[in-house]
Motif scaffolding. Structure first.
Motif, PDB file in Angstrom:
ATOM      1  N   ARG A 299       2.684   1.686   5.384  1.00  0.00           N
ATOM      2  CA  ARG A 299       4.132   1.637   5.583  1.00  0.00           C
ATOM      3  C   ARG A 299       4.504   0.615   6.644  1.00  0.00           C
ATOM      4  N   ARG A 302      10.331  -1.735   6.407  1.00  0.00           N
ATOM      5  CA  ARG A 302      11.092  -2.053   5.199  1.00  0.00           C
ATOM      6  C   ARG A 302      10.253  -2.004   3.924  1.00  0.00           C
ATOM      7  N   ALA A 303       9.080  -1.384   3.979  1.00  0.00           N
ATOM      8  CA  ALA A 303       8.216  -1.372   2.792  1.00  0.00           C
ATOM      9  C   ALA A 303       7.251  -0.200   2.836  1.00  0.00           C
ATOM     10  N   TRP A 305       3.600   1.052   0.527  1.00  0.00           N
ATOM     11  CA  TRP A 305       2.624   0.669  -0.492  1.00  0.00           C
ATOM     12  C   TRP A 305       1.654   1.829  -0.690  1.00  0.00           C
ATOM     13  N   ARG A 317       0.643  -8.614  -1.684  1.00  0.00           N
ATOM     14  CA  ARG A 317       2.023  -8.475  -1.232  1.00  0.00           C
ATOM     15  C   ARG A 317       2.237  -9.280   0.047  1.00  0.00           C
ATOM     16  N   ILE A 319       4.138  -9.095   3.327  1.00  0.00           N
ATOM     17  CA  ILE A 319       4.801  -8.094   4.166  1.00  0.00           C
ATOM     18  C   ILE A 319       5.472  -8.807   5.326  1.00  0.00           C
TER      19      ILE A 319
END
Length: 329
Positions: A299, A302-303, A305, A317, A319
């Motif tokens: 975490r 703003r994201a 996974w 990704r 990030i």
């Protein structure tokens, strides 16, 4: 700040791992040899130490050395025996609810980070976690439902022992319960002081206070930051706010059992979350491990996974981690 993160799965060491080694080795070699190769133990001493303390890993180590090209420096590096000292600033805690959940922040320099989640099925044991040193782990979980995580112990003493990421790999490769992990952590020598928190699918947990100059202490602590039983490195403690972070977490654990999501969310905000990337101690990610479900999440503010051991999807990704200080709620 941008992290180019990858999730990779390879059941047995092969071409994928060899490719990763070629990619990461120049930077790791520069770090490993920065004091001169003669400052590190020789190959025979390194392999002998591994055979003495973690013999189950020896066939895997030999295979990785072969894939790495069989060079002397690579083999000595991969042993993780008496590596150069390194520091981090992390927080970790066991959620006090019924479901076993381990949450941790990894605070480290983005310039010295692999940005790599690995799932392996080496030697018949499935393990997934955050990679370090190409086969070590700074946190992870295995198919028996055992999860582990580390924090730096806040002491300057350096001795003869292994880098803790390989010790975590060993625990996840060979142990199924917290009791087994505790016995392993109590006997394997570490080159620096670290706190290793372990929790299994039955929600049995411990935190091992490891050090190179004294016996490992196995505690029932549910919280670990960057000191052990007392602060011994005052300037590091002030800089990393280790005592303040520990108190913050202990308060959340003892006042009441808050919802799991609220507890996890606290790791994404100050005082646990750090944006001091220019000082080498920004929060690179928050990891959430659920041993009974054999799941992990990475975490960021703003994201999120998610990963599941039995349905692991390779991916890449970008990030973007905020560098500005977040407002305390």
């Amino acid at each position: 700040m941008r992290l180019n993160w990858r999730a990779i799965s390879e059941d047995e060491p092969g071409t994928r791992w060899a490719g990763l080694f070629r990619e990461y080795w120049p930077a790791y070699h520069h770090w490993w040899a920065r004091e001169g190769p003669e400052a590190r133990p020789g190959f025979h001493d390194s392999r002998r130490a591994l055979k003495t303390h973690m013999p189950e890993l020896l066939p895997l180590y030999d295979r990785l050395c072969e894939l790495a090209g069989g060079t002397d420096h690579a083999a000595r590096f991969l042993s993780f025996y008496c590596p150069p000292p390194y520091l981090s600033s992390c927080s970790q805690a066991i959620w006090p609810g019924e479901e076993p959940v381990l949450v941790r922040n990894y605070d480290y320099s983005p310039k010295a980070f692999d940005s790599l989640t690995m799932r392996t099925h080496w030697q018949g044991r499935t393990v997934m976690g955050t990679a370090d040193g190409l086969w070590g782990l700074v946190d992870g979980i295995n198919d028996a439902g055992l999860a582990v995580s580390l924090t730096f112990g806040g002491r300057r003493v350096v001795g003869d022992g292994f880098g803790v990421p390989l010790i975590l790999r060993y625990v996840l490769q060979t142990c199924e319960t917290t009791e087994e992990a505790g016995r392993a952590l109590a006997r394997i020598p570490t080159h620096m002081s670290y706190n290793v928190t372990v929790v299994d699918a039955r929600r049995k947990f411990l935190t091992a206070l490891m050090a190179p100059d004294r016996k490992t202490v196995l505690t029932h602590q549910a919280v670990a930051t960057n000191h052990q039983e007392r602060v011994e490195w005052a300037s590091h403690a002030r800089f990393t706010a280790t005592v303040e972070r520990e108190r913050f977490l202990l308060q959340r654990l003892t006042l009441h059992v808050e919802p799991e999501e609220k507890f996890i969310g606290a790791f994404l905000r100050p005082p646990l979350y750090s944006s001091r990337f220019d000082h080498g101690f920004g929060t690179l990610y928050t990891a959430v491990y659920r041993p009974r479900l054999r799941q992990m999440e990475l975490r960021w503010p703003r994201a999120c996974w998610p990963f599941h051991m039995d349905a692991f999807h390779e991916d890449t990704r970008a990030i973007f981690t905020p560098e500005d200080t977040l407002h305390t709620p």
